[in-house]
Motif scaffolding. Structure first.
Motif, PDB file in Angstrom:
ATOM      1  N   GLY A 243       0.812  -1.213   0.000  1.00  0.00           N
ATOM      2  CA  GLY A 243       0.000   0.000   0.000  1.00  0.00           C
ATOM      3  C   GLY A 243       0.840   1.254   0.000  1.00  0.00           C
ATOM      4  N   ALA A 244       1.936   1.231   0.756  1.00  0.00           N
ATOM      5  CA  ALA A 244       2.826   2.394   0.794  1.00  0.00           C
ATOM      6  C   ALA A 244       3.458   2.632  -0.570  1.00  0.00           C
ATOM      7  N   LYS A 245       3.810   1.561  -1.254  1.00  0.00           N
ATOM      8  CA  LYS A 245       4.382   1.691  -2.599  1.00  0.00           C
ATOM      9  C   LYS A 245       3.355   2.258  -3.576  1.00  0.00           C
ATOM     10  N   LEU A 246       2.131   1.784  -3.476  1.00  0.00           N
ATOM     11  CA  LEU A 246       1.062   2.308  -4.327  1.00  0.00           C
ATOM     12  C   LEU A 246       0.870   3.805  -4.092  1.00  0.00           C
ATOM     13  N   ASN A 247       0.863   4.199  -2.827  1.00  0.00           N
ATOM     14  CA  ASN A 247       0.665   5.599  -2.487  1.00  0.00           C
ATOM     15  C   ASN A 247       1.821   6.461  -2.984  1.00  0.00           C
ATOM     16  N   ALA A 248       3.046   5.948  -2.868  1.00  0.00           N
ATOM     17  CA  ALA A 248       4.212   6.691  -3.362  1.00  0.00           C
ATOM     18  C   ALA A 248       4.127   6.874  -4.875  1.00  0.00           C
ATOM     19  N   GLU A 249       3.645   5.854  -5.567  1.00  0.00           N
ATOM     20  CA  GLU A 249       3.464   5.966  -7.021  1.00  0.00           C
ATOM     21  C   GLU A 249       2.449   7.054  -7.361  1.00  0.00           C
ATOM     22  N   ALA A 250       1.400   7.161  -6.532  1.00  0.00           N
ATOM     23  CA  ALA A 250       0.380   8.181  -6.764  1.00  0.00           C
ATOM     24  C   ALA A 250       0.949   9.581  -6.519  1.00  0.00           C
ATOM     25  N   VAL A 251       1.812   9.712  -5.526  1.00  0.00           N
ATOM     26  CA  VAL A 251       2.466  10.998  -5.277  1.00  0.00           C
ATOM     27  C   VAL A 251       3.325  11.379  -6.481  1.00  0.00           C
ATOM     28  N   ALA A 252       4.139  10.442  -6.952  1.00  0.00           N
ATOM     29  CA  ALA A 252       5.004  10.701  -8.102  1.00  0.00           C
ATOM     30  C   ALA A 252       4.189  11.065  -9.334  1.00  0.00           C
ATOM     31  N   GLU A 253       3.065  10.380  -9.519  1.00  0.00           N
ATOM     32  CA  GLU A 253       2.175  10.684 -10.645  1.00  0.00           C
ATOM     33  C   GLU A 253       1.652  12.116 -10.531  1.00  0.00           C
ATOM     34  N   GLY A 254       1.297  12.514  -9.304  1.00  0.00           N
ATOM     35  CA  GLY A 254       0.820  13.879  -9.084  1.00  0.00           C
ATOM     36  C   GLY A 254       1.890  14.910  -9.386  1.00  0.00           C
ATOM     37  N   VAL A 255       3.122  14.615  -9.000  1.00  0.00           N
ATOM     38  CA  VAL A 255       4.241  15.518  -9.302  1.00  0.00           C
ATOM     39  C   VAL A 255       4.426  15.622 -10.813  1.00  0.00           C
ATOM     40  N   ARG A 256       4.402  14.485 -11.492  1.00  0.00           N
ATOM     41  CA  ARG A 256       4.629  14.465 -12.939  1.00  0.00           C
ATOM     42  C   ARG A 256       3.569  15.287 -13.689  1.00  0.00           C
ATOM     43  N   GLN A 257       2.365  15.296 -13.192  1.00  0.00           N
ATOM     44  CA  GLN A 257       1.273  15.969 -13.891  1.00  0.00           C
ATOM     45  C   GLN A 257       1.066  17.412 -13.437  1.00  0.00           C
ATOM     46  N   ALA A 258       1.841  17.851 -12.455  1.00  0.00           N
ATOM     47  CA  ALA A 258       1.694  19.220 -11.940  1.00  0.00           C
ATOM     48  C   ALA A 258       2.391  20.204 -12.875  1.00  0.00           C
ATOM     49  N   LYS A 259       1.651  21.096 -13.459  1.00  0.00           N
ATOM     50  CA  LYS A 259       2.218  22.052 -14.416  1.00  0.00           C
ATOM     51  C   LYS A 259       3.120  23.060 -13.714  1.00  0.00           C
ATOM     52  N   GLY A 260       4.282  23.272 -14.303  1.00  0.00           N
ATOM     53  CA  GLY A 260       5.181  24.305 -13.798  1.00  0.00           C
ATOM     54  C   GLY A 260       5.914  23.965 -12.523  1.00  0.00           C
TER      55      GLY A 260
END
Length: 268
Positions: A243-260
């Motif tokens: 679960g922690a790995k899944l959540n970390a992946e979601a954080v990274a995905e959010g960073v990748r999609q954050a404009k600017g």
């Protein structure tokens, strides 16, 4: 006389050589890596970050998404804290003084902010909104009066103080608990998710709706799979390793999609 004249003539040249050497050494010296500081509660770092009780926070696995030869990641989250107590216990100040221009601060609070404003065990609750409202209470732990602010106010203070140190700030909404209703995991769009988003918008921080991102993944997996894969049988808030790995992946995905967001360039 000749020797004295030579020394006088050579002095400026020697000084220039010393200056040039210093400049070359400075240019050749490697620039220090920026640091991403993580702050939050036990869902970011459970216990000492060693899998206490088989439970892990997502901060342990976030470095896997980044090039850590170029970015340093420091997990300063502390279990049991709220936005209020992370500050009042001096934990934030220990982080703040280390921040340098070009660093990043990522925060995720909320699971403990819903506690009572005053009690004899934790004294960690915050006012449930993003207003400038405050309330004076008696803190039974410190035996002193304390002015308590809103959840959003504390988030905005973190942002302002990190910005003053030259850091870029990212606010995440709290990860969802293993709570389900009608086949869907419960979300927090009208409380802590909303207040975190408002605080980010008002303070100029980047916002990652981590709650929504992870809840969507849980829904796709299904309740039975989530309960057996990402949590253990006794805890509905803290994840096991998967679960922690899944959540970390979601954080990274959010960073990748954050404009600017400059932090994106350090992703693998």
């Amino acid at each position: 006389m000749l020797s004295l004249t030579f020394r006088r003539a050579a002095a400026p040249l020697l000084a220039a050589l010393v200056l040039l050497t210093g400049l070359l050494l400075t240019a050749a010296a490697p620039k220090p890596r920026p640091t991403l500081y993580l702050i939050g509660d036990s869902t970011v770092k459970n216990g000492q970050g060693r899998g206490d009780g088989g439970l892990w926070g997502w901060g342990n696995y976030l470095p896997a998404a980044f090039d850590t030869t170029r970015l340093r990641i420091e997990n300063d989250a502390r279990g049991g804290t709220s936005t209020r107590t992370f500050r009042s216990q001096g934990l934030w100040e220990k982080v703040r003084v280390k921040i340098r221009p070009g660093d990043f601060v990522m925060m995720q609070f909320g699971h403990n902010d819903s506690s009572p404003l005053t009690d004899s065990t934790r004294a960690r609750g915050t006012i449930k909104n993003n207003s400038d409202e405050s309330q004076e209470v008696f803190n039974y732990l410190t035996k002193q009066k304390e002015v308590v602010h809103s959840y959003g106010w504390y988030l905005r203070q973190f942002v302002a103080e990190a910005n003053a140190q030259g850091a870029t700030v990212i606010i995440c909404s709290p990860i969802p608990r293993n709570d389900w209703r009608d086949g869907k995991v419960k979300r927090n769009p009208t409380d802590y998710g909303q207040w975190a988003a408002e605080a980010a918008r008002q303070s100029g921080a980047t916002y990652i709706d981590l709650n929504q991102r992870i809840a969507d993944r849980y829904d796709r997996a299904g309740e039975a799979a989530v309960r057996s894969t990402y949590f253990n049988a006794t805890d509905h808030t803290h994840t096991i390793e998967a679960g922690a790995k899944l959540n970390a992946e979601a954080v990274a995905e959010g960073v990748r999609q954050a404009k600017g967001l400059a932090l994106r360039k350090y992703l693998k």
